[in-house]
Design a protein around this motif. Sequence first.
Motif, PDB file in Angstrom:
ATOM      1  N   LEU A  93       0.824  -1.211   0.000  1.00  0.00           N
ATOM      2  CA  LEU A  93       0.000   0.000   0.000  1.00  0.00           C
ATOM      3  C   LEU A  93       0.858   1.262   0.000  1.00  0.00           C
ATOM      4  N   LYS A  94       2.156   1.098   0.121  1.00  0.00           N
ATOM      5  CA  LYS A  94       3.062   2.249   0.188  1.00  0.00           C
ATOM      6  C   LYS A  94       2.941   3.099  -1.068  1.00  0.00           C
ATOM      7  N   GLY A  95       2.729   4.381  -0.876  1.00  0.00           N
ATOM      8  CA  GLY A  95       2.612   5.306  -1.993  1.00  0.00           C
ATOM      9  C   GLY A  95       1.198   5.532  -2.476  1.00  0.00           C
ATOM     10  N   LEU A  96       0.230   4.779  -1.908  1.00  0.00           N
ATOM     11  CA  LEU A  96      -1.150   4.898  -2.380  1.00  0.00           C
ATOM     12  C   LEU A  96      -2.002   5.844  -1.531  1.00  0.00           C
ATOM     13  N   TYR A  97      -1.507   6.207  -0.347  1.00  0.00           N
ATOM     14  CA  TYR A  97      -2.286   7.029   0.575  1.00  0.00           C
ATOM     15  C   TYR A  97      -1.433   8.147   1.160  1.00  0.00           C
ATOM     16  N   ASP A  98      -2.108   9.073   1.824  1.00  0.00           N
ATOM     17  CA  ASP A  98      -1.424  10.214   2.428  1.00  0.00           C
ATOM     18  C   ASP A  98      -1.368  10.137   3.953  1.00  0.00           C
ATOM     19  N   VAL A  99      -2.458   9.648   4.564  1.00  0.00           N
ATOM     20  CA  VAL A  99      -2.581   9.686   6.022  1.00  0.00           C
ATOM     21  C   VAL A  99      -3.175   8.381   6.547  1.00  0.00           C
ATOM     22  N   GLY A 100      -2.588   7.849   7.619  1.00  0.00           N
ATOM     23  CA  GLY A 100      -3.137   6.694   8.314  1.00  0.00           C
ATOM     24  C   GLY A 100      -3.858   7.155   9.568  1.00  0.00           C
ATOM     25  N   LEU A 101      -5.032   6.589   9.828  1.00  0.00           N
ATOM     26  CA  LEU A 101      -5.867   7.012  10.949  1.00  0.00           C
ATOM     27  C   LEU A 101      -5.783   6.028  12.113  1.00  0.00           C
ATOM     28  N   VAL A 102      -5.673   6.578  13.339  1.00  0.00           N
ATOM     29  CA  VAL A 102      -5.759   5.801  14.577  1.00  0.00           C
ATOM     30  C   VAL A 102      -6.912   6.405  15.373  1.00  0.00           C
ATOM     31  N   LEU A 103      -8.016   5.653  15.514  1.00  0.00           N
ATOM     32  CA  LEU A 103      -9.296   6.229  15.933  1.00  0.00           C
ATOM     33  C   LEU A 103      -9.769   5.825  17.328  1.00  0.00           C
ATOM     34  N   TYR A 104      -8.971   5.069  18.085  1.00  0.00           N
ATOM     35  CA  TYR A 104      -9.426   4.620  19.403  1.00  0.00           C
ATOM     36  C   TYR A 104      -9.725   5.809  20.319  1.00  0.00           C
ATOM     37  N   ASN A 105     -10.781   5.669  21.125  1.00  0.00           N
ATOM     38  CA  ASN A 105     -11.149   6.796  21.998  1.00  0.00           C
ATOM     39  C   ASN A 105     -10.645   6.652  23.432  1.00  0.00           C
ATOM     40  N   GLY A 106      -9.869   5.607  23.711  1.00  0.00           N
ATOM     41  CA  GLY A 106      -9.226   5.482  25.016  1.00  0.00           C
ATOM     42  C   GLY A 106     -10.179   5.200  26.159  1.00  0.00           C
ATOM     43  N   MET A 107     -11.243   4.455  25.907  1.00  0.00           N
ATOM     44  CA  MET A 107     -12.224   4.173  26.951  1.00  0.00           C
ATOM     45  C   MET A 107     -11.660   3.274  28.053  1.00  0.00           C
ATOM     46  N   SER A 108     -10.769   2.345  27.703  1.00  0.00           N
ATOM     47  CA  SER A 108     -10.213   1.426  28.695  1.00  0.00           C
ATOM     48  C   SER A 108      -8.784   1.819  29.054  1.00  0.00           C
ATOM     49  N   THR A 109      -8.320   1.334  30.191  1.00  0.00           N
ATOM     50  CA  THR A 109      -6.933   1.576  30.620  1.00  0.00           C
ATOM     51  C   THR A 109      -5.968   1.025  29.585  1.00  0.00           C
ATOM     52  N   ASN A 110      -6.285  -0.151  29.055  1.00  0.00           N
ATOM     53  CA  ASN A 110      -5.451  -0.800  28.053  1.00  0.00           C
ATOM     54  C   ASN A 110      -5.217   0.103  26.847  1.00  0.00           C
ATOM     55  N   VAL A 111      -6.288   0.705  26.340  1.00  0.00           N
ATOM     56  CA  VAL A 111      -6.190   1.545  25.140  1.00  0.00           C
ATOM     57  C   VAL A 111      -5.599   2.913  25.474  1.00  0.00           C
ATOM     58  N   LYS A 112      -5.991   3.461  26.593  1.00  0.00           N
ATOM     59  CA  LYS A 112      -5.494   4.783  26.995  1.00  0.00           C
ATOM     60  C   LYS A 112      -3.967   4.785  27.065  1.00  0.00           C
ATOM     61  N   PHE A 113      -3.399   3.681  27.531  1.00  0.00           N
ATOM     62  CA  PHE A 113      -1.954   3.607  27.686  1.00  0.00           C
ATOM     63  C   PHE A 113      -1.328   2.674  26.651  1.00  0.00           C
ATOM     64  N   CYS A 114      -1.790   2.801  25.423  1.00  0.00           N
ATOM     65  CA  CYS A 114      -1.182   2.026  24.345  1.00  0.00           C
ATOM     66  C   CYS A 114      -0.654   2.975  23.267  1.00  0.00           C
ATOM     67  N   ALA A 115       0.324   2.461  22.543  1.00  0.00           N
ATOM     68  CA  ALA A 115       0.768   3.109  21.304  1.00  0.00           C
ATOM     69  C   ALA A 115       0.518   2.056  20.231  1.00  0.00           C
ATOM     70  N   PRO A 116      -0.643   2.105  19.577  1.00  0.00           N
ATOM     71  CA  PRO A 116      -1.051   1.025  18.667  1.00  0.00           C
ATOM     72  C   PRO A 116      -0.022   0.741  17.583  1.00  0.00           C
ATOM     73  N   ASN A 117       0.074  -0.532  17.213  1.00  0.00           N
ATOM     74  CA  ASN A 117       0.996  -0.917  16.154  1.00  0.00           C
ATOM     75  C   ASN A 117       0.686  -0.197  14.849  1.00  0.00           C
ATOM     76  N   LYS A 118      -0.561   0.276  14.694  1.00  0.00           N
ATOM     77  CA  LYS A 118      -0.917   1.028  13.479  1.00  0.00           C
ATOM     78  C   LYS A 118      -0.005   2.238  13.286  1.00  0.00           C
ATOM     79  N   ILE A 119       0.351   2.906  14.375  1.00  0.00           N
ATOM     80  CA  ILE A 119       1.216   4.090  14.277  1.00  0.00           C
ATOM     81  C   ILE A 119       2.492   3.733  13.525  1.00  0.00           C
ATOM     82  N   PHE A 120       3.136   2.661  13.946  1.00  0.00           N
ATOM     83  CA  PHE A 120       4.443   2.295  13.403  1.00  0.00           C
ATOM     84  C   PHE A 120       4.322   1.681  12.008  1.00  0.00           C
ATOM     85  N   GLU A 121       3.211   1.020  11.753  1.00  0.00           N
ATOM     86  CA  GLU A 121       2.983   0.473  10.417  1.00  0.00           C
ATOM     87  C   GLU A 121       2.743   1.597   9.419  1.00  0.00           C
ATOM     88  N   TYR A 122       1.957   2.592   9.795  1.00  0.00           N
ATOM     89  CA  TYR A 122       1.717   3.738   8.912  1.00  0.00           C
ATOM     90  C   TYR A 122       3.012   4.504   8.645  1.00  0.00           C
TER      91      TYR A 122
END
Length: 360
Positions: free
Chosen positions: A255-284
């Motif tokens: 997909l490299k070169g086909l898009y401009d921006v990757g979205l990370v949309l979690y709203n941090g409702m749980s402790t797990n998500v609030k204190f995560c750095a999703p793998n999506k960040i690093f993949e994008y």
Amino acid sequence: MNFITTASNKKEFAGNLDVFSTKNDKSQFEYSNDNVKLNRLKGIAPHFGKLEKLIRYFAIYGRMTLFLLQKKPKTVVYFETLSALPVILYYFLSSKKNKPSVYIHYHELVTISELSKGRWLNKKINSLEQKIYKHIKWISQTNYKRLEIFSEQYRLNIENKKLNTLPNYPPSSWLKKSRHEAESTKNTVIKLIHIGALSTKGMYLENVLEHFGGDPQFTLDFYSHNFTNETRELISRYENCSIHGSIAYQEIPKLKGLYDVGLVLYNGMSTNVKFCAPNKIFEYLALDLDVWCSDKLITARDYERLDCYPKMIMVDYENLEEFDVVTALDRKGLNYIQSPYVCEPVYEKLLNVINENTHS
């Protein structure tokens, strides 16, 4: 997969790796590796009743426990509490002289409070799991804040060398794909992408659709196999939005070169998500995409990049009308810096510890 691949590429581990997992029931790509003995057991379908699920779990645990007792490996690595039971049984059934070295990695943080309200099986296994914490060689979480919370709730010493972080980064091979030289986005369509599970709960999906979905200046492409019919119907209301179905992990670099921006949309409702750095960040970032990450993910702030591109920007998805897209996409005066987040150096740390303990 990345841990297994990294280990299998080292001569001291190649050919000596036995991996247990379940069969893929979703017609997705299945991982394979000639240097690894992969044992895929029949999985557990979501539609199974409670009793059928429990029986299937113990069938899986039985196979794995029997394997461990027969083969008697000196080193065992497991991921997540749900995989712990065979290892716990193997450890306590082994003679004092032949106790295995056990290594644990948690990709998710589950608090004791969440465990108490969750599945009976998880809760019971965790109560047993705690009995081996003082004996194991390694425990890791994906970041320091999660490790801190984990160590506090189990009264473990955070300074103990057995406690470590193991972030979830993509392979370095992703960076070797040709780089997309982004042109000015002025007067062009801005292509947004989201990879992974989709839901209107726990994510700012509706906010993004309402703000960008009807704007012809944008397209939104979703790659996912995990969504409800209601979510599909919601996305289909917008002409500039598309669901492409799942994409195999190994295919993401295409997909490299086909898009401009990757979205990370979690709203941090749980402790797990609030204190995560999703793998999506690093993949994008590995795809040379700018990242627009929900500002509710506290730990993700540690990876913010504004003085180079691709950028990693924290976004308030609850107030998108205040988000300045032009400024966010502007790269004037900025240098390209390739993503430094790759998995091999991360797993090298764990593999070195395993090697040292095996030969000590």
